[in-house]
Scaffold this active site. Sequence first.
Site, mmCIF file in Angstrom:
data_model
loop_
_atom_site.group_PDB
_atom_site.id
_atom_site.type_symbol
_atom_site.label_atom_id
_atom_site.label_comp_id
_atom_site.label_asym_id
_atom_site.label_seq_id
_atom_site.Cartn_x
_atom_site.Cartn_y
_atom_site.Cartn_z
ATOM 1 N N ARG A 4 3.900 0.754 2.568
ATOM 2 C CA ARG A 4 3.794 -0.277 3.476
ATOM 3 C C ARG A 4 3.960 -1.506 2.851
ATOM 4 O O ARG A 4 2.820 -1.732 2.046
ATOM 5 C CB ARG A 4 3.065 -0.284 4.859
ATOM 6 C CG ARG A 4 3.635 -1.292 5.937
ATOM 7 C CD ARG A 4 2.585 -1.393 7.084
ATOM 8 N NE ARG A 4 1.475 -1.856 7.187
ATOM 9 C CZ ARG A 4 1.126 -3.224 7.533
ATOM 10 N NH1 ARG A 4 2.363 -3.833 7.794
ATOM 11 N NH2 ARG A 4 0.186 -3.701 7.548
ATOM 12 N N ARG A 53 -5.134 5.819 0.640
ATOM 13 C CA ARG A 53 -4.375 4.822 0.682
ATOM 14 C C ARG A 53 -4.713 3.698 -0.475
ATOM 15 O O ARG A 53 -5.715 3.163 -0.434
ATOM 16 C CB ARG A 53 -4.627 4.063 2.112
ATOM 17 C CG ARG A 53 -4.134 4.737 3.249
ATOM 18 C CD ARG A 53 -2.556 4.648 3.185
ATOM 19 N NE ARG A 53 -1.940 5.506 4.349
ATOM 20 C CZ ARG A 53 -1.700 5.064 5.532
ATOM 21 N NH1 ARG A 53 -1.998 3.883 6.145
ATOM 22 N NH2 ARG A 53 -1.125 5.822 6.748
ATOM 23 N N THR A 73 6.073 8.983 9.797
ATOM 24 C CA THR A 73 6.592 7.559 9.611
ATOM 25 C C THR A 73 6.241 7.105 8.260
ATOM 26 O O THR A 73 7.096 6.280 7.925
ATOM 27 C CB THR A 73 5.813 6.517 10.619
ATOM 28 O OG1 THR A 73 4.417 6.487 10.314
ATOM 29 C CG2 THR A 73 6.079 7.085 12.122
ATOM 30 N N GLU A 102 -2.287 -2.324 12.615
ATOM 31 C CA GLU A 102 -1.733 -1.742 13.648
ATOM 32 C C GLU A 102 -2.604 -1.638 14.946
ATOM 33 O O GLU A 102 -3.633 -1.550 14.777
ATOM 34 C CB GLU A 102 -1.544 -0.222 13.087
ATOM 35 C CG GLU A 102 -0.544 0.292 14.021
ATOM 36 C CD GLU A 102 -0.194 2.099 13.554
ATOM 37 O OE1 GLU A 102 -1.056 2.334 12.668
ATOM 38 O OE2 GLU A 102 0.754 2.415 13.700
ATOM 39 N N ARG A 107 0.895 -1.080 0.168
ATOM 40 C CA ARG A 107 0.086 -0.058 -0.047
ATOM 41 C C ARG A 107 0.703 1.128 -0.064
ATOM 42 O O ARG A 107 2.157 1.251 0.656
ATOM 43 C CB ARG A 107 -0.953 -0.059 1.193
ATOM 44 C CG ARG A 107 -0.441 0.205 2.338
ATOM 45 C CD ARG A 107 -0.096 1.647 3.115
ATOM 46 N NE ARG A 107 0.183 1.809 4.491
ATOM 47 C CZ ARG A 107 1.055 2.629 5.035
ATOM 48 N NH1 ARG A 107 1.627 3.202 4.329
ATOM 49 N NH2 ARG A 107 1.127 2.567 6.231
ATOM 50 N N ARG A 118 3.003 -6.597 13.036
ATOM 51 C CA ARG A 118 1.499 -6.074 13.312
ATOM 52 C C ARG A 118 0.613 -7.246 13.712
ATOM 53 O O ARG A 118 1.097 -8.261 13.102
ATOM 54 C CB ARG A 118 1.148 -5.429 12.420
ATOM 55 C CG ARG A 118 1.958 -4.022 12.378
ATOM 56 C CD ARG A 118 1.030 -2.912 11.461
ATOM 57 N NE ARG A 118 1.909 -1.322 11.128
ATOM 58 C CZ ARG A 118 1.556 -0.445 10.566
ATOM 59 N NH1 ARG A 118 0.504 -0.425 10.057
ATOM 60 N NH2 ARG A 118 2.252 0.645 10.415
ATOM 61 N N GLU A 153 -5.891 7.645 7.395
ATOM 62 C CA GLU A 153 -4.807 8.681 7.821
ATOM 63 C C GLU A 153 -4.217 9.624 6.812
ATOM 64 O O GLU A 153 -3.839 10.516 7.129
ATOM 65 C CB GLU A 153 -3.889 7.869 8.624
ATOM 66 C CG GLU A 153 -2.809 8.295 9.134
ATOM 67 C CD GLU A 153 -1.525 7.862 9.772
ATOM 68 O OE1 GLU A 153 -2.150 6.766 10.494
ATOM 69 O OE2 GLU A 153 -0.371 7.741 9.521
ATOM 70 N N CYS A 168 1.426 11.428 8.591
ATOM 71 C CA CYS A 168 2.504 10.750 9.592
ATOM 72 C C CYS A 168 3.911 10.796 8.880
ATOM 73 O O CYS A 168 4.324 10.237 7.906
ATOM 74 C CB CYS A 168 2.182 9.592 10.064
ATOM 75 S SG CYS A 168 3.084 8.827 11.542
HETATM 76 P P1 ADP Z 1 -1.647 0.074 6.985
HETATM 77 O O1 ADP Z 1 -1.167 -1.296 6.307
HETATM 78 O O2 ADP Z 1 -2.484 0.945 5.862
HETATM 79 O O3 ADP Z 1 -0.671 0.970 7.439
HETATM 80 P P2 ADP Z 1 -3.016 -1.317 9.038
HETATM 81 O O4 ADP Z 1 -1.528 -1.781 9.240
HETATM 82 O O5 ADP Z 1 -3.707 -1.068 10.199
HETATM 83 O O6 ADP Z 1 -2.730 -0.140 8.040
HETATM 84 O O7 ADP Z 1 -3.861 -2.815 8.067
HETATM 85 C C1 ADP Z 1 -4.612 -2.203 7.402
HETATM 86 C C2 ADP Z 1 -5.638 -3.467 7.059
HETATM 87 O O8 ADP Z 1 -4.774 -4.269 6.230
HETATM 88 C C3 ADP Z 1 -5.888 -4.395 8.400
HETATM 89 O O9 ADP Z 1 -7.055 -5.048 8.067
HETATM 90 C C4 ADP Z 1 -4.668 -5.424 7.959
HETATM 91 O O10 ADP Z 1 -5.182 -6.728 8.475
HETATM 92 C C5 ADP Z 1 -4.787 -5.534 6.372
HETATM 93 N N1 ADP Z 1 -3.403 -5.912 5.816
HETATM 94 C C6 ADP Z 1 -2.198 -5.296 5.991
HETATM 95 N N2 ADP Z 1 -1.336 -6.293 5.435
HETATM 96 C C7 ADP Z 1 -1.937 -7.281 4.861
HETATM 97 C C8 ADP Z 1 -1.773 -8.604 4.169
HETATM 98 N N3 ADP Z 1 -0.491 -8.910 3.851
HETATM 99 N N4 ADP Z 1 -2.683 -9.191 3.914
HETATM 100 C C9 ADP Z 1 -3.723 -9.066 4.347
HETATM 101 N N5 ADP Z 1 -4.347 -8.192 5.001
HETATM 102 C C10 ADP Z 1 -3.231 -7.205 5.202
HETATM 103 N N1 DAR Z 2 0.781 6.235 17.523
HETATM 104 C C1 DAR Z 2 1.159 6.831 16.555
HETATM 105 C C2 DAR Z 2 1.473 5.917 15.240
HETATM 106 C C3 DAR Z 2 2.564 6.544 14.389
HETATM 107 C C4 DAR Z 2 2.672 5.442 13.399
HETATM 108 N N2 DAR Z 2 1.443 4.798 12.684
HETATM 109 C C5 DAR Z 2 0.878 5.295 12.075
HETATM 110 N N3 DAR Z 2 1.108 6.547 11.285
HETATM 111 N N4 DAR Z 2 -0.231 4.832 11.559
HETATM 112 C C6 DAR Z 2 2.399 7.250 17.401
HETATM 113 O O1 DAR Z 2 3.073 8.554 17.025
HETATM 114 O O2 DAR Z 2 3.057 6.507 18.000
#
Ligand code: ADP
Ligand code: DAR
Length: 368
Positions: free
Chosen positions: A288, A235, A281, A324, A123, A319, A231, A279
């Site tokens: 990601r 995305r 990050t 997250e 993404r 994660r 966010e 963010c």
């Molecule tokens: P982001 O990846 O956009 O930073 P999150 O980590 O919260 O946000 O993940 C968002 C959604 O994408 C969640 O439902 C997570 O389970 C899903 N997700 C992330 N990576 C994968 C993957 N490799 N396969 C399936 N679902 C995924």
């Molecule tokens: N709780 C925020 C998360 C920062 C990284 N994750 C994001 N951007 N979704 C922190 O500052 O720790």
Amino acid sequence: MSFDQQLARIAELAPAHPQNIALQSFDPAYFDGLDRDLQTRLMACINSGVENPDSEMGCYACQPSDYDDLRPFFAQALAAYHKVGLDARHVNDWSLDGVDGLPESGALDLAALGLPALSMRVRVGRNLADFPLPGAMTQADRVALENRMMAAFNILISNDDYGGSYHSLTPGNPNEITADQYQALVNEHVMFKDMSADTYLLAAGIAGDWPHGRGCYVSADRSFIIWVGEEDHLRIMCMEKGTVLNRVFDRLKTALDVVATIDGLSFAMSADYGVVTSCPTNMGTGMRASVHIPLPGLTADGTDAQAKAIAKPLGLSVRGVGGEHTPIGADGTVDISPSARFCITEAQIIAALYNGLALLKAEEDKLA
Ligand code: ADP
Ligand code: DAR
């Protein structure tokens, strides 16, 4: 709260929260030298870290130009988080040509590492240059952005490779879905979680006006998704179960090139920092790249603690299966992705995922 009260609160919190990069990067002398407008903007950017001292980053940009207009602060924050110099400059590059440590074929095939088909996802965050970032949007801004994207989706719907449908959370939107339909999409990992439950995003203003202006576009084959109003404004992601990482990586690049040509969609970019994201990050690439992989050995105690301890030195983040701030799967499945987003190219990120998984699998196999 007055600026004096906020300054006193920051001075009190900073020593007790050394991991909070926003609190550590905030310089009262720099703040004092700013005009009132920039002082207000800087306080808005760090509010999440002040309200949530346990933050790691602790700040979000509110305007696309914040990284440049408040550079002394953000350069410090970016340097601290991404372990780069204060004068760091980002370069974007999706080409795997010349990237070190790749198989001769160029195929990032997990099967060659002895891994089975896994759920793969790449993404990127993108923000439209002519809107405030999510932290400073009004409800009207959020709905206007969604309407602009709905016009763009009409173009994607007619494209055989990306045809699908848009699902809105905005009350009264013609594509509005029910609560059950929303939850089903979240469970399918297609839609994002309820942002109003995230204290960091609430304090940053990013979760404001929930759920107005939020939704997701998903292709008919469920492998191409665009979130609206999370966010970041957008995305954009590709996701599928398989072993060849190039498939989701290349498809996302192709999709991005299609989306970027749609009228009205001009992405916020910084000359020095690359893609602009809410963010810090995510700055630079906004990317990601992840897989969901069972690690029963490294999660034998039912937590992600050992997996994180092994993954971190390998440059990998862990994660939960819901993303997250969510728990690991009952079978020990975790979400693994490279931690780096900034001052690394897109191609180097996907290569880092591939090579990191090889090393992580070796550690897991020791416990088998
Ligand atoms: P982001 O990846 O956009 O930073 P999150 O980590 O919260 O946000 O993940 C968002 C959604 O994408 C969640 O439902 C997570 O389970 C899903 N997700 C992330 N990576 C994968 C993957 N490799 N396969 C399936 N679902 C995924
Ligand atoms: N709780 C925020 C998360 C920062 C990284 N994750 C994001 N951007 N979704 C922190 O500052 O720790």
